[in-house]
Design a protein around this motif. Structure first.
Motif, PDB file in Angstrom:
ATOM      1  N   CYS A  60      46.258  15.886  31.239  1.00 14.86           N
ATOM      2  CA  CYS A  60      46.003  15.344  29.905  1.00 14.86           C
ATOM      3  C   CYS A  60      45.268  14.027  30.116  1.00 14.86           C
ATOM      4  CB  CYS A  60      47.315  15.121  29.156  1.00 14.86           C
ATOM      5  SG  CYS A  60      47.103  14.181  27.632  1.00 14.86           S
ATOM      6  N   ALA A  80      54.500  24.045  25.490  1.00 14.05           N
ATOM      7  CA  ALA A  80      53.670  22.871  25.237  1.00 14.05           C
ATOM      8  C   ALA A  80      54.414  21.834  24.401  1.00 14.05           C
ATOM      9  CB  ALA A  80      52.384  23.302  24.538  1.00 14.05           C
ATOM     10  N   LYS A 125      55.123  18.062  25.467  1.00  8.15           N
ATOM     11  CA  LYS A 125      54.479  17.031  24.672  1.00  8.15           C
ATOM     12  C   LYS A 125      55.488  15.949  24.273  1.00  8.15           C
ATOM     13  CE  LYS A 125      51.770  16.842  20.378  1.00  8.15           C
ATOM     14  NZ  LYS A 125      50.998  17.696  19.477  1.00  8.15           N
ATOM     15  N   CYS A 136      51.922  14.773  26.818  1.00  2.22           N
ATOM     16  CA  CYS A 136      50.811  15.657  27.176  1.00  2.22           C
ATOM     17  C   CYS A 136      50.270  16.340  25.911  1.00  2.22           C
ATOM     18  CB  CYS A 136      51.271  16.724  28.165  1.00  2.22           C
ATOM     19  SG  CYS A 136      49.944  17.808  28.698  1.00  2.22           S
ATOM     20  N   GLY A 137      48.992  16.151  25.630  1.00  6.53           N
ATOM     21  CA  GLY A 137      48.377  16.793  24.467  1.00  6.53           C
ATOM     22  C   GLY A 137      48.513  15.997  23.189  1.00  6.53           C
ATOM     23  N   GLY A 177      44.813  17.825  22.459  1.00  8.70           N
ATOM     24  CA  GLY A 177      45.075  18.977  23.313  1.00  8.70           C
ATOM     25  C   GLY A 177      43.916  19.947  23.427  1.00  8.70           C
ATOM     26  N   CYS A 218      43.249  19.647  27.472  1.00  6.95           N
ATOM     27  CA  CYS A 218      44.379  20.035  28.338  1.00  6.95           C
ATOM     28  C   CYS A 218      45.055  21.307  27.842  1.00  6.95           C
ATOM     29  CB  CYS A 218      45.380  18.901  28.478  1.00  6.95           C
ATOM     30  SG  CYS A 218      46.224  18.440  26.948  1.00  6.95           S
ATOM     31  N   GLY A 219      45.058  21.553  26.536  1.00  4.99           N
ATOM     32  CA  GLY A 219      45.716  22.764  26.014  1.00  4.99           C
ATOM     33  C   GLY A 219      45.045  24.015  26.553  1.00  4.99           C
ATOM     34  N   ARG A 266      49.126  28.228  24.196  1.00  2.00           N
ATOM     35  CA  ARG A 266      48.564  27.190  23.338  1.00  2.00           C
ATOM     36  C   ARG A 266      49.466  26.897  22.151  1.00  2.00           C
ATOM     37  NH1 ARG A 266      42.940  26.972  23.733  1.00  2.00           N
ATOM     38  NH2 ARG A 266      42.825  25.829  21.807  1.00  2.00           N
TER      39      ARG A 266
END
Ligand SMILES: Cc1cc2nc3c(=O)[nH]c(=O)nc-3n(C[C@H](O)[C@H](O)[C@H](O)COP(=O)(O)OP(=O)(O)OC[C@H]3O[C@@H](n4cnc5c(N)ncnc54)[C@H](O)[C@@H]3O)c2cc1C
Ligand code: FES
Lengths: 427, 81
Positions: A351, A367, A371, A376-377, A383, A386-387, A398
């Motif tokens: 990320c 995710a 997160k 992250c994202g 995102g 990185c997603g 996703r």
């Protein structure tokens, strides 16, 4: 302020341009929105130094009866209206019918050194060069996968770059078979042959990929895995892209069903390009990666559907189906080598917005949990980078899109009906 | 419209072709567009408005995507701010 359009088209690439023109030709009030400063989308992106292709000039300059609204980012949606942000203000545009022509972005995968300045996407560097980014005299390595690598190399060379080589991860056999099958689409085969001819002096290597980019404050060289061992190449820029993924965030927000929702989602449409939501149509690469020809055909179809001319739209179906068969050919021959999924190590940021390293994600199965714990994202790109990368790496499916689909100003957000608490962060 | 646009990046005068982006102007001066959360230098990645790695300050406004912003005459741009 609330303005009404019979048809709103989101995305002014080849699909959106064709949709807007088709809808306006029957007298509908049509608005064509794009976040970019000019119409054209990706393949017809304005080039500050080179003339536009004839088809692009025709599609853009001959647009009649269409209100072109550039630098208009759609950030949120209501059932019959879009919340749009411009550099100056925010507006609510209501619509009778909607055409989503939001196109695709590059799939960018993490490897050690990918965050160094000078490392870009392949289409990414092509887009930057067209915007006037100085590449003349620069030593460029192009890597990744798919026909876009050749298109990028061609543009970069026309801008004076010294392209050291094109490193395609697919095998030589796969690329040869792709070229052979391409004869079913003569126009594409001609285009490809022209490109290969113009790039005759540039090494095009197969079964090869960048393991690592090295440098201190910018990229200075790359380690390339080839069938004959690791090769070190000194360079000024690395342009690496692994194909394209559809932009489906806005469709998802509108509640449209998506195909392949866990990996690289595409907007689900029927044979007349209707999404699962009434009065919302989709066209072009947002429905799957198939290139320019299908984008133009689907754009015209979706524009006609948006004004209710089902008969005229149906006439395009055989041509559309034929062009869409190209998607499978592309996907099959440029399947990613599983080794690409193992390049990032625990220290590699995945990320990029929040500097979350791959190692920090160990133990998370989805995710959302990752997160909440690691951010992250959660950054400005929401995102998008990185997603898609983590889905490709097989880490998490996703997550669904939430409003706003792009970070927006507080004043814009104030106009939204519902708002998650972290909506403003990072904008 | 003149064929070139003159603007200022980190105090340096820069000329770009008309229609060029702020990203193109910044790249003439530095590849350090912004600093990441951990303080690492970052520069454009996607070139098309989705990655947000190209954010700079334009005429006092922070977090502007340089690749999405046309360079205009007299603009004051601060990268790595
Ligand atoms: C970086 C890049 C470079 C490419 N270069 C080539 C090339 O050289 N040759 C080639 O044959 N193909 C190229 N392609 C493939 C290309 O995407 C297709 O050939 C073609 O452009 C697809 O047309 P489209 O109309 O479906 O989408 P696009 O051309 O991608 O247009 C979609 C448009 O929608 C806009 N948009 C998306 N979301 C929003 C929103 N929320 N609000 C407002 N606007 C929005 C985008 O700004 C974009 O302009 C490239 C793709 C990428 C990603
Ligand atoms: S380079 Fe990715 S948003 Fe500007």
């Amino acid at each position: 302020m609330r303005e009404h359009y019979d048809v709103l088209v989101v995305g002014a690439g080849p699909a959106g341009l064709a949709a807007a023109q088709a809808a306006a030709s029957r007298g509908a009030r049509v608005g064509l929105l794009d976040a970019q400063p000019r119409a054209g989308g990706q393949v017809w992106r304005h080039d500050v130094r080179l003339p536009a292709p004839r088809a692009a000039r025709r599609a853009i300059d001959k647009l009649q009866g269409v209100e072109v609204l550039v630098r208009h980012s759609v950030v949120a949606a209501e059932p019959t209206a879009l919340r749009v942000e411009t550099p100056q203000d925010s507006r609510l545009l209501s619509f009778g019918a909607l055409v989503l022509a939001t196109g695709a972005r590059e799939l960018l995968l993490p490897f050690p050194g990918w965050t160094l300045p000078g490392v870009t996407g392949a289409g990414g560097l092509q887009a930057l060069a067209k915007q006037g980014w100085p590449v003349a005299g620069k030593r460029v390595v192009i890597a990744g996968s798919g026909p876009l690598l050749l298109a990028a190399a061609d543009t970069l060379r026309k801008h004076g770059a010294q392209v050291l080589g094109i490193f395609e991860q697919a095998s030589a056999d796969a690329v040869r078979s792709f070229a052979w099958q391409l004869r079913q689409w003569p126009a594409r085969a001609w285009q490809a042959a022209g490109l290969r001819l113009r790039l005759a002096g540039v090494p095009y290597r197969f079964g090869s990929f960048v393991r690592e980019a090295v440098g201190d404050d910018a990229v200075r060289g790359v380690e390339i895995e080839t069938p004959r061992g690791v090769q070190h190449v000194e360079c000024d820029l690395l342009a690496a892209g692994y194909g394209l993924v559809p932009n489906t965030e806005l469709a998802s927000l509108l509640g449209c069903a998506l195909d392949d929702a866990d990996t690289h989602p595409r907007v689900q449409v029927d044979s007349l390009l209707r999404t699962s939501v009434a009065n919302v149509h989709a066209a072009g690469e947002s429905c799957g990666i198939g290139g320019l020809a299908v984008a133009r055909i689907e754009g015209a179809m979706a524009g006609l559907m948006a004004i209710g001319d089902t008969a005229a739209a149906s006439a395009w179906m055989p041509q559309r189906d034929r062009e869409r068969r190209f998607d499978a050919l592309l996907a099959r021959h440029f399947t990613l080598d599983p080794r690409l999924r193992t390049l990032a190590d625990d220290q590699t940021p995945v990320c990029r917005c929040e500097d979350v390293r791959l190692g920090a994600l160990a133990g998370f199965g989805d995710a959302r949990a990752a997160k909440l714990a690691t951010r992250c994202g959660m950054g400005a790109c929401q995102g998008r980078i990185c997603g898609a990368a983590l889905a490709e790496l097989g880490r998490f499916p996703r997550g669904a899109a939430r409003p706003p689909v792009f970070p927006a100003r507080l004043a814009t957000l104030a106009g939204l009906a519902t708002l998650p608490s972290d909506a403003y962060r990072g904008s | 419209m003149s064929a070139v646009v003159r603007l200022v990046v980190n105090g340096h005068p820069v000329e770009v072709p008309a229609g060029a982006s702020v990203a193109a102007a910044v790249a003439q001066v530095t590849l350090r567009f912004r600093r990441s959360v951990d303080g690492a230098p970052r520069a454009p990645l996607c070139g098309m408005g989705v990655c947000f790695e190209c954010r700079v300050q334009v005429d006092g406004v922070a977090h502007v995507r340089a690749c999405m912003t046309p360079a205009s005459e007299g603009m004051q741009v601060v990268a790595d701010a």
